[in-house]
Design a protein around this motif. Sequence first.
Motif, mmCIF file in Angstrom:
data_model
loop_
_atom_site.group_PDB
_atom_site.id
_atom_site.type_symbol
_atom_site.label_atom_id
_atom_site.label_comp_id
_atom_site.label_asym_id
_atom_site.label_seq_id
_atom_site.Cartn_x
_atom_site.Cartn_y
_atom_site.Cartn_z
ATOM 1 N N UNK A 134 37.229 -25.816 -14.004
ATOM 2 C CA UNK A 134 35.883 -26.304 -13.648
ATOM 3 C C UNK A 134 35.872 -27.111 -12.347
ATOM 4 N N UNK A 135 37.049 -27.540 -11.883
ATOM 5 C CA UNK A 135 37.153 -28.458 -10.733
ATOM 6 C C UNK A 135 37.722 -27.778 -9.485
ATOM 7 N N UNK A 136 38.205 -26.553 -9.672
ATOM 8 C CA UNK A 136 38.983 -25.872 -8.652
ATOM 9 C C UNK A 136 38.088 -24.870 -7.925
ATOM 10 N N UNK A 137 37.998 -24.978 -6.603
ATOM 11 C CA UNK A 137 37.118 -24.053 -5.876
ATOM 12 C C UNK A 137 37.636 -22.618 -5.945
ATOM 13 N N UNK A 138 38.889 -22.429 -6.364
ATOM 14 C CA UNK A 138 39.423 -21.077 -6.545
ATOM 15 C C UNK A 138 39.071 -20.493 -7.910
ATOM 16 N N UNK A 139 38.545 -21.326 -8.810
ATOM 17 C CA UNK A 139 38.185 -20.824 -10.132
ATOM 18 C C UNK A 139 39.365 -20.627 -11.071
ATOM 19 N N UNK A 140 40.580 -20.940 -10.592
ATOM 20 C CA UNK A 140 41.761 -20.760 -11.452
ATOM 21 C C UNK A 140 42.056 -22.020 -12.261
ATOM 22 N N UNK A 148 49.266 -17.725 -5.050
ATOM 23 C CA UNK A 148 49.810 -17.697 -6.418
ATOM 24 C C UNK A 148 49.444 -18.965 -7.164
ATOM 25 N N UNK A 149 49.244 -18.841 -8.470
ATOM 26 C CA UNK A 149 49.010 -20.028 -9.296
ATOM 27 C C UNK A 149 50.374 -20.626 -9.608
ATOM 28 N N UNK A 150 50.604 -21.843 -9.087
ATOM 29 C CA UNK A 150 51.941 -22.444 -9.233
ATOM 30 C C UNK A 150 52.016 -23.242 -10.536
ATOM 31 N N UNK A 151 53.159 -23.213 -11.168
ATOM 32 C CA UNK A 151 53.290 -23.790 -12.513
ATOM 33 C C UNK A 151 53.517 -25.307 -12.508
ATOM 34 N N UNK A 152 54.658 -25.744 -11.943
ATOM 35 C CA UNK A 152 55.086 -27.118 -12.204
ATOM 36 C C UNK A 152 54.216 -28.156 -11.513
ATOM 37 N N UNK A 225 35.989 -17.244 -8.760
ATOM 38 C CA UNK A 225 37.289 -16.722 -9.178
ATOM 39 C C UNK A 225 37.726 -15.531 -8.335
ATOM 40 N N UNK A 226 38.882 -15.729 -7.689
ATOM 41 C CA UNK A 226 39.439 -14.622 -6.926
ATOM 42 C C UNK A 226 40.529 -13.985 -7.782
ATOM 43 N N UNK A 227 40.422 -12.709 -7.993
ATOM 44 C CA UNK A 227 41.426 -12.007 -8.799
ATOM 45 C C UNK A 227 41.223 -12.293 -10.276
ATOM 46 N N UNK A 228 42.285 -12.117 -11.066
ATOM 47 C CA UNK A 228 42.170 -12.321 -12.502
ATOM 48 C C UNK A 228 43.172 -13.391 -12.932
ATOM 49 N N UNK A 229 43.294 -13.611 -14.243
ATOM 50 C CA UNK A 229 44.161 -14.681 -14.751
ATOM 51 C C UNK A 229 45.396 -14.125 -15.461
ATOM 52 N N UNK A 230 45.748 -12.879 -15.083
ATOM 53 C CA UNK A 230 46.815 -12.196 -15.831
ATOM 54 C C UNK A 230 48.211 -12.768 -15.605
ATOM 55 N N UNK A 231 48.381 -13.597 -14.550
ATOM 56 C CA UNK A 231 49.726 -14.157 -14.362
ATOM 57 C C UNK A 231 49.970 -15.365 -15.257
ATOM 58 N N UNK A 233 47.449 -15.996 -18.385
ATOM 59 C CA UNK A 233 46.947 -15.664 -19.720
ATOM 60 C C UNK A 233 47.637 -14.385 -20.209
ATOM 61 N N UNK A 234 47.663 -14.214 -21.541
ATOM 62 C CA UNK A 234 48.507 -13.162 -22.111
ATOM 63 C C UNK A 234 47.891 -11.770 -22.069
ATOM 64 N N UNK A 235 48.777 -10.789 -22.090
ATOM 65 C CA UNK A 235 48.405 -9.382 -22.156
ATOM 66 C C UNK A 235 47.866 -9.066 -23.556
ATOM 67 N N UNK A 236 46.630 -8.522 -23.640
ATOM 68 C CA UNK A 236 46.068 -8.201 -24.965
ATOM 69 C C UNK A 236 46.937 -7.260 -25.805
ATOM 70 N N UNK A 237 47.934 -6.645 -25.220
ATOM 71 C CA UNK A 237 48.790 -5.730 -25.997
ATOM 72 C C UNK A 237 49.811 -6.476 -26.872
ATOM 73 N N UNK A 238 49.980 -7.784 -26.650
ATOM 74 C CA UNK A 238 51.153 -8.465 -27.236
ATOM 75 C C UNK A 238 50.841 -9.392 -28.413
ATOM 76 N N UNK A 239 51.700 -9.302 -29.449
ATOM 77 C CA UNK A 239 51.631 -10.320 -30.515
ATOM 78 C C UNK A 239 52.941 -11.061 -30.698
ATOM 79 N N UNK A 240 54.089 -10.391 -30.513
ATOM 80 C CA UNK A 240 55.368 -11.116 -30.618
ATOM 81 C C UNK A 240 55.364 -12.283 -29.619
ATOM 82 N N UNK A 241 54.841 -12.003 -28.432
ATOM 83 C CA UNK A 241 54.797 -13.028 -27.393
ATOM 84 C C UNK A 241 53.919 -14.216 -27.827
ATOM 85 N N UNK A 242 52.873 -13.918 -28.606
ATOM 86 C CA UNK A 242 52.002 -14.998 -29.094
ATOM 87 C C UNK A 242 52.797 -15.920 -30.010
#
Length: 338
Positions: A134-140, A148-152, A225-231, A233-242
Amino acid sequence: MGNSVTVFGRYPATRPRRNRRDGWTRRMVSESRLGPQDLIWPVFFIEARHKSEPVPSMPGVYRHTIDRLLPAVREAVDLGIPAVALFPALDAERKTPDAREATNPDNLVCRAVKAVKDRFGESLGVICDVALDPFNSDGHDGLVVDGRVVNDRTVEVLCQQALVQAEAGCDINAPSDMMDGRVGAVRRALDEAGHAGVRLMSYSAKYASAFYGPFRDAVGTADALSGDKKTYQMDPANTDEALREVGMDIEEGADMVMVKPGLPYLDVIQRVKSTFGVPVFAYQVSGEYAMVQAAADRGWLDADRVVLESLLGFRRAGADGVLTYNALHAARLLQEHG
Ligand code: PBG
């Protein structure tokens, strides 16, 4: 064999319809219950005073100014809803690439937390998202560096964000950003600052879903929002990963975990609940709300019945509670029908 079915009886000595014959027997044998205590109400709010704006893609949902939000929250308390989740819709000029407004102790969220806690105190829990969107002008949900969305570095900012929310009086921090390691980092930051009592509800299994569209309209992140959040948020195909995400979050200190979206992911809720036995919440998201409203507006579905049936589905799958824009509607129906 895992698929074998125990035979409990045979027709005609056994007739399952006997237990369905009258309302009172149906009530006696019903296996899942839904009550107002199972509902958490997500609310949107804006700057200024005395204003309420409808969210076009979510008929019946409004963005209120804080003074208008309070009477709506009063109704939730009176209906027995235990908690609200606060989502700020900031004016565009407050959004920056470093999302610095997220850590401002006097930002829109912190002012809403204070207003709600001042008014309702112990009778209502307040949940705040920990994520930068909500605070990020990139929407990420995280900081974007070189595309890239950086982690640490994001996690460091999330810790500051959680702290200002806790200082304002927030009861539950809900990291919804899906960065690695954020639950443990936020837990440590809160503990070190004397906020050991603040609970963490982690959005542990949060999928990169098309069902979040109307929410992004509501908080004004859709256009940014530029692009998507796939890097993250999880792939809808996965449950073991959940399960792995949930397991890590529990180890890092999550008190409750969440699966999101809701109805398309009931299998994930069931596996998480049966594997870990911790409090599990489902988020019936904006797109799920919009679908039912759209069909009901055309007279194609009976909204009252569909809302209660879907919420019961979450309980059947093992969810302890549901974040839903239908919370007030459902609680009113439950009150009317006992
Ligand atoms: C953002 C956030 C989202 C939702 C809750 N927190 C959207 C997103 O991840 O883009 C979605 C809720 C909904 O669709 O109702 N951190």
